[in-house]
Design an enzyme around this catalytic site. Structure first.
Site, PDB file in Angstrom:
ATOM      1  N   ASP A  17       0.812  -1.082  -0.145  1.00  0.00           N
ATOM      2  CA  ASP A  17       0.055  -0.024  -0.023  1.00  0.00           C
ATOM      3  C   ASP A  17       1.113   1.158   0.107  1.00  0.00           C
ATOM      4  OD1 ASP A  17      -2.350   1.118  -0.063  1.00  0.00           O
ATOM      5  OD2 ASP A  17      -2.718   1.313   1.951  1.00  0.00           O
ATOM      6  N   GLU A  36     -11.339  -4.776  -6.051  1.00  0.00           N
ATOM      7  CA  GLU A  36     -11.796  -3.326  -5.793  1.00  0.00           C
ATOM      8  C   GLU A  36     -10.869  -2.298  -6.820  1.00  0.00           C
ATOM      9  OE1 GLU A  36     -13.076  -5.662  -2.528  1.00  0.00           O
ATOM     10  OE2 GLU A  36     -11.198  -5.351  -3.664  1.00  0.00           O
ATOM     11  N   ASN A  37      -9.912  -2.642  -7.265  1.00  0.00           N
ATOM     12  CA  ASN A  37      -8.981  -1.802  -8.047  1.00  0.00           C
ATOM     13  C   ASN A  37      -9.530  -1.579  -9.443  1.00  0.00           C
ATOM     14  OD1 ASN A  37      -5.832  -3.049  -6.688  1.00  0.00           O
ATOM     15  ND2 ASN A  37      -6.984  -1.426  -5.847  1.00  0.00           N
ATOM     16  N   GLU A  88      -4.556 -17.667  12.103  1.00  0.00           N
ATOM     17  CA  GLU A  88      -3.991 -16.573  12.954  1.00  0.00           C
ATOM     18  C   GLU A  88      -2.643 -16.130  12.800  1.00  0.00           C
ATOM     19  OE1 GLU A  88      -4.809 -18.134  17.011  1.00  0.00           O
ATOM     20  OE2 GLU A  88      -6.741 -18.488  16.697  1.00  0.00           O
TER      21      GLU A  88
END
Length: 311
Positions: free
Chosen positions: A33, A80-81, A222
């Site tokens: 990001d 989503e891009n 996890e």
């Protein structure tokens, strides 16, 4: 420009961190990001940030090889891009195509035995990117020393939803019994390739969320999470080593917790068994000859139980 003193400090800190960490994780997943924000901070356009981020990706491959990481998954393009404007998407697709072909032909990839695989709804990508995916996968299909997963048109919910729909269809058609639906059955229907459980997930750019990334393999295992503020093009080896240290500290904490829980369980069981033995001894005391005490009867019962266990 970085000063010589800053470079010296970072080099020294790298060596300190390297001594502090051990074997490290086997599978690292990274949310890359901050490419666009990095570009804006420098007065550049978004494609410039994506190109700078691609350079960081190449360095991370070397760091993984140095630290013994066996699998790396990069969140290169999410579902989503697709909502981004065309003037940003087209250069990004061009970059993905170029880098896939470049990686597939790179000497380092073949020397290190890197198998390149795409994860996601690849069919939604432009044909030129799909062709590059096929080229990279076919060129490296025979390698198994290191696995590089590139998440393209990837969405964790879509991945799980698709697997669930396949299972439901097979059950409805009578090809699969509902009682036979288990972990292996679901995993076999996830995007295109098997992926080992994620040990560590890293996100750059300052946001502290995992953004629908590998929910089955990361959240289900996890996995440790490491969030850091540098934009992806600024992500350094020091940041990477810090993330490894965070993973190992978490694993050590989990080990201590498991040991403490195990010890508490043993103590609880021992207390229950001892209490039950004393209660039985008290009930039997009046029925047995002599003046046996509760403690003597309890000891006799425990000795007898131990003998039965040995038998």
């Amino acid at each position: 420009m970085r000063s010589r003193l800053e470079t010296l400090f970072d080099d020294t800190y790298e060596r300190v961190l390297r001594r502090e960490i051990g074997d490290g994780p086997k599978h690292v997943a990274i949310i890359q990001d901050g490419n666009r924000r990095y570009a804006r901070s420098r007065g550049d356009d978004a494609p410039d940030g994506h190109r700078a981020g691609a350079d960081t990706t190449e360095r991370v491959l070397d760091w993984c090889a140095d630290l013994g990481v066996e699998e790396l998954t990069l969140y290169a393009f999410s579902t989503e891009n697709f909502d981004r404007p065309d003037d940003e998407l087209d250069p990004l697709f061009d970059l993905l195509e170029d880098k896939l072909r470049e990686f597939a032909d790179a000497d380092r990839v073949h020397e290190q035995g890197v198998c390149i695989r795409a994860l996601g709804d690849v069919g939604r990508l432009p044909e030129r990117v799909r062709d590059a995916v096929e080229y990279a996968e076919s060129r490296t299909a025979g390698y198994d020393e290191f696995t590089l997963n590139i998440a393209l048109a990837y969405g964790g919910r879509n991945e799980l939803l698709g697997a669930v729909r396949e299972v439901a269809r097979d059950v409805a058609d009578g090809d699969l019994a509902a009682d036979d639906v288990g972990v292996a059955e679901v995993e076999s229907r996830l995007y295109r390739r098997p992926v080992r459980d994620v040990d560590l997930i890293i996100r750059t750019g300052g946001d502290e969320r995992t953004s629908n990334f590998l929910p089955w393999h990361a959240n289900g295992n996890e996995a440790a999470a490491y969030f850091c503020s540098p934009y992806w093009p600024e992500f350094s080896k020091v940041d990477f080593l810090r993330s490894i240290r965070t993973y190992e500290a978490r694993e050590e904490s989990w080990r201590r917790t498991r040991v403490e829980r195990g010890a508490a369980l043993v103590r609880s069981l021992a207390a229950v068994e001892l209490g039950e033995a004393k209660a039985v001894a008290a009930r039997l005391r009046d029925r047995l000859p002599g003046e046996a005490t509760d403690e003597e009867l309890t000891e006799a019962l425990e000795t007898g139980a131990a003998g039965e266990a040995a038998d």
